[in-house]
Motif scaffolding. Structure first.
Motif, PDB file in Angstrom:
ATOM      1  N   MET A   1     -14.465  -3.147 -33.061  1.00  0.00           N
ATOM      2  CA  MET A   1     -13.312  -3.666 -33.933  1.00  0.00           C
ATOM      3  C   MET A   1     -12.817  -5.238 -33.632  1.00  0.00           C
ATOM      4  O   MET A   1     -12.249  -5.660 -32.428  1.00  0.00           O
ATOM      5  N   ARG A   2     -12.693  -6.074 -34.691  1.00  0.00           N
ATOM      6  CA  ARG A   2     -12.065  -7.502 -34.922  1.00  0.00           C
ATOM      7  C   ARG A   2     -11.070  -7.739 -35.273  1.00  0.00           C
ATOM      8  O   ARG A   2     -11.231  -7.227 -36.185  1.00  0.00           O
TER       9      ARG A   2
ATOM     10  N   LEU B   1      -4.154  -8.263 -26.980  1.00  0.00           N
ATOM     11  CA  LEU B   1      -5.570  -7.297 -28.003  1.00  0.00           C
ATOM     12  C   LEU B   1      -7.004  -7.527 -26.760  1.00  0.00           C
ATOM     13  O   LEU B   1      -7.956  -7.656 -26.018  1.00  0.00           O
ATOM     14  N   ARG B   2      -6.263  -9.216 -26.863  1.00  0.00           N
ATOM     15  CA  ARG B   2      -8.038  -9.966 -26.083  1.00  0.00           C
ATOM     16  C   ARG B   2      -7.930  -9.601 -24.763  1.00  0.00           C
ATOM     17  O   ARG B   2      -9.232  -8.987 -24.511  1.00  0.00           O
TER      18      ARG B   2
ATOM     19  N   TYR C   1      -7.610  -6.585 -23.304  1.00  0.00           N
ATOM     20  CA  TYR C   1      -8.289  -5.657 -23.558  1.00  0.00           C
ATOM     21  C   TYR C   1      -9.848  -5.683 -23.628  1.00  0.00           C
ATOM     22  O   TYR C   1     -10.569  -4.623 -24.564  1.00  0.00           O
TER      23      TYR C   1
ATOM     24  N   TYR D   1     -10.503  -6.975 -27.706  1.00  0.00           N
ATOM     25  CA  TYR D   1     -10.314  -7.365 -28.618  1.00  0.00           C
ATOM     26  C   TYR D   1     -11.085  -8.614 -29.282  1.00  0.00           C
ATOM     27  O   TYR D   1     -10.386  -9.640 -29.030  1.00  0.00           O
ATOM     28  N   ASP D   2     -11.805  -8.823 -30.092  1.00  0.00           N
ATOM     29  CA  ASP D   2     -12.020 -10.090 -30.171  1.00  0.00           C
ATOM     30  C   ASP D   2     -10.704 -10.592 -31.745  1.00  0.00           C
ATOM     31  O   ASP D   2     -11.142  -9.631 -32.695  1.00  0.00           O
ATOM     32  N   THR D   3      -9.688 -10.903 -30.853  1.00  0.00           N
ATOM     33  CA  THR D   3      -8.743 -11.458 -32.154  1.00  0.00           C
ATOM     34  C   THR D   3      -8.251 -13.097 -31.985  1.00  0.00           C
ATOM     35  O   THR D   3      -7.863 -13.910 -31.552  1.00  0.00           O
TER      36      THR D   3
ATOM     37  N   ARG E   1     -13.187  -8.837 -39.729  1.00  0.00           N
ATOM     38  CA  ARG E   1     -12.264  -8.772 -39.351  1.00  0.00           C
ATOM     39  C   ARG E   1     -10.795  -7.898 -39.985  1.00  0.00           C
ATOM     40  O   ARG E   1     -10.673  -7.875 -41.583  1.00  0.00           O
TER      41      ARG E   1
ATOM     42  N   ILE F   1      -6.825   2.474 -31.944  1.00  0.00           N
ATOM     43  CA  ILE F   1      -7.874   1.905 -31.135  1.00  0.00           C
ATOM     44  C   ILE F   1      -7.059   1.947 -30.093  1.00  0.00           C
ATOM     45  O   ILE F   1      -6.193   2.198 -29.949  1.00  0.00           O
TER      46      ILE F   1
ATOM     47  N   ASN G   1      -9.786 -16.829 -26.919  1.00  0.00           N
ATOM     48  CA  ASN G   1     -10.197 -15.623 -27.457  1.00  0.00           C
ATOM     49  C   ASN G   1     -11.725 -15.505 -27.197  1.00  0.00           C
ATOM     50  O   ASN G   1     -12.413 -14.780 -27.235  1.00  0.00           O
TER      51      ASN G   1
END
Length: 153
Positions: A1-2, A16-17, A19, A21-23, A42, A82, A98
């Motif tokens: 998930m982005r 989140l990054r 962990y 995640y592309d955020t 996204r 999530i 990112n």
């Protein structure tokens, strides 16, 4: 998930990054946030009710968060499914830009980090986009403490 996080969620975006995640973060204009989310598939993360409603009307996925604290926001995301698995460095993204982070040999950072850091540590990581260098120092230990708190939420 982005994801794409609005300007109210900078701290959450950085975590989140970490962990993996592309955020995206840093876009101030709501119309642009919605367009980028739509174009790139996204999910919008926001605390802004009006932005969430507009995005939903346009068919864009959005998570409307209520909490003001990082711990509360993580708990809300967990309830939405999530996962917060292994923290940095496994699959992490740079909290600053990112970009993907990769392990590098110690020799690759010689002259790019303070000499005392180079002598003390053997483990180094670098962002493939911005070139930021990371090592398991004091900030890393603080990050691991926060990780334990977040996983307890």
């Amino acid at each position: 998930m982005r994801f794409i996080a609005d300007m109210m969620l900078g701290r959450l975006a950085r975590w989140l990054r970490l962990y993996g995640y592309d955020t995206l973060y840093g876009i101030e204009d709501d119309d642009e946030i919605i367009e980028v989310a739509r174009r790139e598939g996204r999910v919008i993360l926001t605390k802004d009710v009006a932005l969430a409603e507009r995005a939903r009307k346009l068919g864009v996925n959005v998570f409307l968060l209520r909490s003001n604290s990082l711990e509360g926001q993580v708990a809300e995301l967990k309830r939405l499914g999530i996962k917060f698995g292994e923290l940095f460095p496994a699959n992490a993204r740079c909290p600053k830009c990112n970009g993907p982070i990769k392990a590098v040999p110690k020799e690759a950072v010689k002259g790019k980090v303070p000499e005392c850091v180079y002598e003390k540590y053997d483990e180094f990581y670098i962002c493939e986009n911005c070139g930021q260098i990371y090592w398991p120092g004091k900030q890393w230990r603080e990050m691991l403490k926060m990780d334990r708190r977040l996983k307890g939420t």
